[in-house]
Enzyme design. Structure first.
Site, PDB file in Angstrom:
ATOM      1  N   ASP A 168      -2.135   6.370  -3.914  1.00  8.39           N
ATOM      2  CA  ASP A 168      -1.019   5.741  -3.220  1.00  8.39           C
ATOM      3  C   ASP A 168      -0.565   4.503  -3.981  1.00  8.39           C
ATOM      4  O   ASP A 168      -1.038   4.235  -5.094  1.00  8.39           O
ATOM      5  CB  ASP A 168      -1.378   5.416  -1.769  1.00  8.39           C
ATOM      6  CG  ASP A 168      -2.380   4.274  -1.651  1.00  8.39           C
ATOM      7  OD1 ASP A 168      -3.127   4.026  -2.631  1.00  8.39           O
ATOM      8  OD2 ASP A 168      -2.419   3.629  -0.594  1.00  8.39           O
ATOM      9  N   SER A 175       0.821  -1.207   0.000  1.00  6.66           N
ATOM     10  CA  SER A 175       0.000   0.000   0.000  1.00  6.66           C
ATOM     11  C   SER A 175       0.855   1.257   0.000  1.00  6.66           C
ATOM     12  O   SER A 175       1.633   1.485  -0.915  1.00  6.66           O
ATOM     13  CB  SER A 175      -0.960  -0.044   1.190  1.00  6.66           C
ATOM     14  OG  SER A 175      -1.907   0.987   1.131  1.00  6.66           O
ATOM     15  N   ASP A 197      -0.998   1.257  -3.939  1.00  4.04           N
ATOM     16  CA  ASP A 197      -1.899   0.222  -4.445  1.00  4.04           C
ATOM     17  C   ASP A 197      -3.224   0.783  -4.933  1.00  4.04           C
ATOM     18  O   ASP A 197      -4.144   0.022  -5.243  1.00  4.04           O
ATOM     19  CB  ASP A 197      -2.127  -0.859  -3.391  1.00  4.04           C
ATOM     20  CG  ASP A 197      -2.986  -0.395  -2.230  1.00  4.04           C
ATOM     21  OD1 ASP A 197      -2.906   0.797  -1.872  1.00  4.04           O
ATOM     22  OD2 ASP A 197      -3.720  -1.225  -1.666  1.00  4.04           O
ATOM     23  N   ASP A 214      -5.673   2.606  -3.501  1.00  3.36           N
ATOM     24  CA  ASP A 214      -6.915   2.620  -2.727  1.00  3.36           C
ATOM     25  C   ASP A 214      -7.072   3.879  -1.886  1.00  3.36           C
ATOM     26  O   ASP A 214      -8.095   4.085  -1.240  1.00  3.36           O
ATOM     27  CB  ASP A 214      -7.030   1.374  -1.843  1.00  3.36           C
ATOM     28  CG  ASP A 214      -5.980   1.301  -0.738  1.00  3.36           C
ATOM     29  OD1 ASP A 214      -5.065   2.160  -0.694  1.00  3.36           O
ATOM     30  OD2 ASP A 214      -6.057   0.349   0.072  1.00  3.36           O
TER      31      ASP A 214
END
Length: 433
Positions: free
Chosen positions: A231, A95, A233, A235
């Site tokens: 960001d 992430s 990933d 999300d």
């Protein structure tokens, strides 16, 4: 022992997370079902290819099969598990963490992040398996054909938006959205200026993206109407109108307000977390919208939404769950929805002017051998109760991080500065606003 943290299995690659971890996860998932299909995507981190190979070997060793989505955002895994009839999904990502970290987010057959009880089952399976040496031979699983365009068309259709040459700027963070985000916005009709839109995993989240919105802000020129930073990933979202940052609380409020006005907000209720600012709750109340709170983490938000039959929720970190459109936070979906509000209601800043945050302060407090005893639920509760007795008009949230060896402290209301000094003194650390 549950190997999963707040959002999957995460750690520094080669140390607390390695190819063996991925192999055992893949094999465990495969052994839990008969010949399952596991849908896998990853972000751009340099360790992602090795983890994909090890994870795939584990799935095959357990009798399963793999569908490779290549580099796509986290929500794409949940989306394609449902669309392609998969049994599980895995997103290889850490992430918003630094490039040296990586992780494994696991989804069930419904495209929802795996629940805590199933996480325990998988963790026990992984622990019971004899750790095998993962061969150095890579698995070259071809990427599902034309998957970027398929996802782009599905997302645009779901949101139902035409951007009509809207001028947008995107910070793709050198992450999972580096290719598909500009593609989606271009297909939707926007004029797109993209930054950090390269497959460069050694730069992911480094001084860019949703956790460093200053990067995009410094590059927003005249004529740009909206700016979006993602960001690693894809999300988490940060939003700009022109060069002005629109706080995450105001984006949350804008979406709730729009859905309420359109008659699309289930039960006129939204789900935030214990960290959602009280100013948001007050502004929503004036609209006749109730705010309920969950624990931190989008899986906790999602679970509360399911429990109460809600279709919108989110976190102050920039995660927003539009559950009529996606089963987890998708920053691209959310950005398109913000564009929709902007086109239909005008300035987001003006639309949310009545949403004013209550005074608040946050700190990340490192855990040491000396203060570890305070990190238990009982210790944190005792600390919060003691400070509350001294500052009764201050709301205090103390929690142990699920991804780092730290205590997260959030204080809101009157005398937050003085109260935070006392919290930090308790742990002998300095506060960070």
């Amino acid at each position: 022992m549950n190997l999963f943290g707040t959002d999957g299995i995460r750690g520094t690659y080669g140390s607390t997370l390695n190819d063996g971890t991925a192999f055992l996860l893949g094999k465990s998932l495969a052994l839990l079902s008969e010949c399952p299909i596991v849908v896998i995507a990853r972000d751009t981190r340099t360790s992602g290819a090795a983890l994909f190979s090890a994870l795939s070997k584990g799935v095959y060793a357990g009798g399963g099969n793999v569908i490779n989505l290549g580099v796509l955002p986290t929500n794409a895994v949940g989306h394609f598990v449902r669309k392609l009839g998969g049994d599980y999904g895995v997103m290889i990502t850490a992430s918003h963490n630094p490039p040296d970290d990586n992780g494994l987010k696991v989804f069930d057959r419904y495209g929802v992040k795996m629940c805590a009880s199933k996480q325990l089952v998988v963790s026990r399976m992984m622990s019971s398996l004899r750790e095998e040496t993962v061969s150095s031979v890579k698995v070259f699983e071809p990427v599902f054909y034309d998957i970027d365009n398929i996802y782009a068309e599905d997302v645009i259709r779901a949101v139902g938006v035409k951007l009509d040459r809207l001028n947008v700027a995107l910070d793709c963070c050198y992450g999972s959205a580096y290719k598909v985000a500009p593609l989606i916005f271009t297909k939707a009709g926007a004029n797109v200026t993209a930054y950090c839109n390269q497959n460069a995993g050694d730069k992911i989240n480094v001084a860019c993206g949703a956790t460093c919105p200053e990067f995009l802000q410094s590059r927003l020129g005249k004529g740009v109407q909206l700016g979006f930073a993602f960001d690693g990933d894809g999300d988490r979202l940060a939003v700009f109108e022109g060069k002005k940052f629109v706080s995450n609380n105001r984006i949350f409020y804008a979406v709730a307000k729009y859905l309420r006005e359109e008659g699309r907000l289930a039960h006129n209720t939204v789900c935030g977390t214990v960290l959602t600012n009280g100013g948001v709750e007050q502004a929503l109340g004036k609209l006749g919208v109730k705010l309920v709170r969950s624990g931190v983490g989008d899986i906790n938000v999602f679970n509360r939404m399911v429990q109460d039959g809600l279709n919108f929720g989110g976190e102050e970190s920039g995660h927003y769950l539009l559950c009529d459109l996606a089963t987890t936070s998708d920053a691209i979906v959310n950005a398109l929805f913000v564009c929709k509000i902007y086109q239909e209601r005008g300035s987001i800043l003006a639309y949310t002017a009545e949403c004013v945050d209550a005074p608040s302060v946050s700190a990340n407090i490192a855990l040491t051998d000396a203060n570890a005893r305070l990190s238990t639920n009982e210790g944190l509760s005792a600390c919060a109760n003691r400070i509350s007795s001294l500052y009764p008009n201050c709301r205090i949230v103390l929690r142990k991080s699920g991804t780092e060896n730290k205590i997260r402290a959030y204080l809101e209301g009157d005398n937050v500065e003085d109260a935070m000094k006392l919290v930090v003194a308790t742990f002998a650390q300095e506060p960070r606003k």
